[in-house]
Write a protein that holds these residues in place. Structure first.
Motif, PDB file in Angstrom:
ATOM      1  N   THR A   1      -0.598   1.281   6.900  1.00 19.03           N
ATOM      2  CA  THR A   1       0.050   2.268   7.766  1.00 19.03           C
ATOM      3  C   THR A   1      -0.690   3.574   7.589  1.00 19.03           C
ATOM      4  OG1 THR A   1       1.619   2.903   6.052  1.00 19.03           O
ATOM      5  CG2 THR A   1       2.348   1.212   7.594  1.00 19.03           C
ATOM      6  N   GLY A   2      -0.505   4.484   8.509  1.00 21.72           N
ATOM      7  CA  GLY A   2      -1.122   5.793   8.394  1.00 21.72           C
ATOM      8  C   GLY A   2      -2.465   5.842   9.101  1.00 21.72           C
ATOM      9  N   PRO A   3      -3.134   6.997   8.989  1.00 21.14           N
ATOM     10  CA  PRO A   3      -4.388   7.212   9.716  1.00 21.14           C
ATOM     11  C   PRO A   3      -5.514   6.352   9.159  1.00 21.14           C
ATOM     12  CG  PRO A   3      -3.987   9.023   8.222  1.00 21.14           C
ATOM     13  CD  PRO A   3      -2.759   8.132   8.181  1.00 21.14           C
ATOM     14  N   SER A   4      -6.458   6.020  10.012  1.00 25.67           N
ATOM     15  CA  SER A   4      -7.648   5.288   9.535  1.00 25.67           C
ATOM     16  C   SER A   4      -8.697   6.295   9.102  1.00 25.67           C
ATOM     17  CB  SER A   4      -8.195   4.377  10.633  1.00 25.67           C
ATOM     18  OG  SER A   4      -8.519   5.152  11.764  1.00 25.67           O
TER      19      SER A   4
ATOM     20  N   SER B   1       2.719  -3.557  -6.816  1.00 22.11           N
ATOM     21  CA  SER B   1       2.152  -4.264  -7.961  1.00 22.11           C
ATOM     22  C   SER B   1       0.716  -4.720  -7.731  1.00 22.11           C
ATOM     23  CB  SER B   1       3.025  -5.464  -8.324  1.00 22.11           C
ATOM     24  OG  SER B   1       3.120  -6.331  -7.203  1.00 22.11           O
ATOM     25  N   SER B   2       0.281  -4.781  -6.475  1.00 18.34           N
ATOM     26  CA  SER B   2      -1.114  -5.135  -6.216  1.00 18.34           C
ATOM     27  C   SER B   2      -1.577  -4.461  -4.934  1.00 18.34           C
ATOM     28  CB  SER B   2      -1.290  -6.653  -6.114  1.00 18.34           C
ATOM     29  OG  SER B   2      -0.662  -7.147  -4.958  1.00 18.34           O
ATOM     30  N   VAL B   3      -2.863  -4.172  -4.885  1.00 19.05           N
ATOM     31  CA  VAL B   3      -3.461  -3.505  -3.740  1.00 19.05           C
ATOM     32  C   VAL B   3      -4.762  -4.209  -3.404  1.00 19.05           C
ATOM     33  CG1 VAL B   3      -4.486  -1.344  -2.908  1.00 19.05           C
ATOM     34  CG2 VAL B   3      -2.443  -1.275  -4.335  1.00 19.05           C
ATOM     35  N   ARG B   4      -5.012  -4.379  -2.110  1.00 17.87           N
ATOM     36  CA  ARG B   4      -6.270  -4.962  -1.651  1.00 17.87           C
ATOM     37  C   ARG B   4      -6.951  -3.911  -0.771  1.00 17.87           C
ATOM     38  NH1 ARG B   4      -7.794 -10.703   0.571  1.00 17.87           N
ATOM     39  NH2 ARG B   4      -9.472 -10.145   1.983  1.00 17.87           N
ATOM     40  N   LEU B   5      -8.219  -3.648  -1.054  1.00 19.67           N
ATOM     41  CA  LEU B   5      -9.003  -2.681  -0.298  1.00 19.67           C
ATOM     42  C   LEU B   5     -10.148  -3.402   0.384  1.00 19.67           C
ATOM     43  CD1 LEU B   5      -9.894   0.233   0.458  1.00 19.67           C
ATOM     44  CD2 LEU B   5     -11.192   0.248  -1.682  1.00 19.67           C
ATOM     45  N   GLU B   6     -10.262  -3.187   1.694  1.00 28.05           N
ATOM     46  CA  GLU B   6     -11.377  -3.734   2.458  1.00 28.05           C
ATOM     47  C   GLU B   6     -12.068  -2.580   3.177  1.00 28.05           C
ATOM     48  OE1 GLU B   6     -10.089  -7.785   4.345  1.00 28.05           O
ATOM     49  OE2 GLU B   6      -8.372  -6.403   4.289  1.00 28.05           O
ATOM     50  N   VAL B   7     -13.385  -2.645   3.296  1.00 28.94           N
ATOM     51  CA  VAL B   7     -14.143  -1.615   3.994  1.00 28.94           C
ATOM     52  C   VAL B   7     -15.055  -2.250   5.030  1.00 28.94           C
ATOM     53  CG1 VAL B   7     -14.087   0.014   2.062  1.00 28.94           C
ATOM     54  CG2 VAL B   7     -15.985  -1.578   2.262  1.00 28.94           C
ATOM     55  N   SER B   8     -15.323  -1.484   6.069  1.00 33.86           N
ATOM     56  CA  SER B   8     -16.240  -1.915   7.122  1.00 33.86           C
ATOM     57  C   SER B   8     -17.188  -0.764   7.417  1.00 33.86           C
ATOM     58  CB  SER B   8     -15.469  -2.289   8.387  1.00 33.86           C
ATOM     59  OG  SER B   8     -16.372  -2.564   9.439  1.00 33.86           O
ATOM     60  N   TYR B   9     -18.454  -1.077   7.514  1.00 34.86           N
ATOM     61  CA  TYR B   9     -19.452  -0.072   7.860  1.00 34.86           C
ATOM     62  C   TYR B   9     -19.996  -0.314   9.266  1.00 34.86           C
ATOM     63  CZ  TYR B   9     -19.232   0.971   2.903  1.00 34.86           C
ATOM     64  OH  TYR B   9     -18.788   1.310   1.652  1.00 34.86           O
TER      65      TYR B   9
ATOM     66  N   VAL C   1     -11.543   1.927   6.502  1.00 33.28           N
ATOM     67  CA  VAL C   1     -10.842   1.479   5.299  1.00 33.28           C
ATOM     68  C   VAL C   1      -9.558   0.774   5.715  1.00 33.28           C
ATOM     69  CG1 VAL C   1      -9.713   2.247   3.187  1.00 33.28           C
ATOM     70  CG2 VAL C   1     -11.781   3.399   3.971  1.00 33.28           C
ATOM     71  N   ARG C   2      -9.302  -0.390   5.087  1.00 30.74           N
ATOM     72  CA  ARG C   2      -8.071  -1.143   5.327  1.00 30.74           C
ATOM     73  C   ARG C   2      -7.460  -1.448   3.964  1.00 30.74           C
ATOM     74  NH1 ARG C   2      -8.852  -6.074   9.281  1.00 30.74           N
ATOM     75  NH2 ARG C   2     -10.103  -6.902   7.583  1.00 30.74           N
ATOM     76  N   VAL C   3      -6.217  -0.999   3.764  1.00 31.80           N
ATOM     77  CA  VAL C   3      -5.539  -1.171   2.473  1.00 31.80           C
ATOM     78  C   VAL C   3      -4.239  -1.933   2.698  1.00 31.80           C
ATOM     79  CG1 VAL C   3      -4.489   0.010   0.501  1.00 31.80           C
ATOM     80  CG2 VAL C   3      -6.492   1.002   1.624  1.00 31.80           C
ATOM     81  N   THR C   4      -3.986  -2.942   1.867  1.00 26.00           N
ATOM     82  CA  THR C   4      -2.739  -3.707   1.905  1.00 26.00           C
ATOM     83  C   THR C   4      -2.142  -3.693   0.504  1.00 26.00           C
ATOM     84  OG1 THR C   4      -3.702  -5.168   3.575  1.00 26.00           O
ATOM     85  CG2 THR C   4      -1.722  -5.942   2.481  1.00 26.00           C
ATOM     86  N   GLY C   5      -0.845  -3.415   0.415  1.00 27.77           N
ATOM     87  CA  GLY C   5      -0.176  -3.404  -0.879  1.00 27.77           C
ATOM     88  C   GLY C   5       0.949  -4.415  -0.917  1.00 27.77           C
ATOM     89  N   SER C   6       1.263  -4.897  -2.111  1.00 25.47           N
ATOM     90  CA  SER C   6       2.362  -5.846  -2.315  1.00 25.47           C
ATOM     91  C   SER C   6       3.236  -5.364  -3.461  1.00 25.47           C
ATOM     92  CB  SER C   6       1.829  -7.234  -2.678  1.00 25.47           C
ATOM     93  OG  SER C   6       1.049  -7.775  -1.654  1.00 25.47           O
ATOM     94  N   THR C   7       4.510  -5.707  -3.373  1.00 22.14           N
ATOM     95  CA  THR C   7       5.422  -5.489  -4.499  1.00 22.14           C
ATOM     96  C   THR C   7       5.746  -6.853  -5.089  1.00 22.14           C
ATOM     97  OG1 THR C   7       7.412  -5.673  -3.152  1.00 22.14           O
ATOM     98  CG2 THR C   7       6.441  -3.470  -3.347  1.00 22.14           C
TER      99      THR C   7
END
Length: 78
Positions: free
Chosen positions: A74-77, A18-26, A59-65
């Motif tokens: 989870t998965g490859p960076s 129901s929601s996703v948070r995306l964070e990026v780092s350069y 890239v760092r992604v977090t999801g919530s239900t």
């Protein structure tokens, strides 16, 4: 354009993400920036604007239900 299509792993929550948070780092994860996402048809999209001189992005992604707390990435960076 960067798109995220969340998938709940087998044995995970039965309800949809129901929601996703995306964070990026350069800078190889020394600092993280939260990116604005737009939901559309089960995916979330963001337009990334890398700073001048950036050679890569992490890239760092977090999801919530609705029924569960946030799930860690989870998965490859990238």
């Amino acid at each position: 354009m960067f798109s995220v299509k969340p998938v709940v792993p087998a044995g995970g929550a039965k309800d949809a993400v129901s929601s996703v948070r995306l964070e990026v780092s350069y800078d190889d994860g020394a600092s993280w920036r939260t990116q604005d996402l737009k939901a559309a048809n089960g995916t979330w999209q963001a337009r990334l604007h890398a700073p001048v001189g950036a050679d890569y992005v992490s890239v760092r992604v977090t999801g919530s239900t609705a029924a569960a707390s946030p799930r860690p990435p989870t998965g490859p960076s990238a």
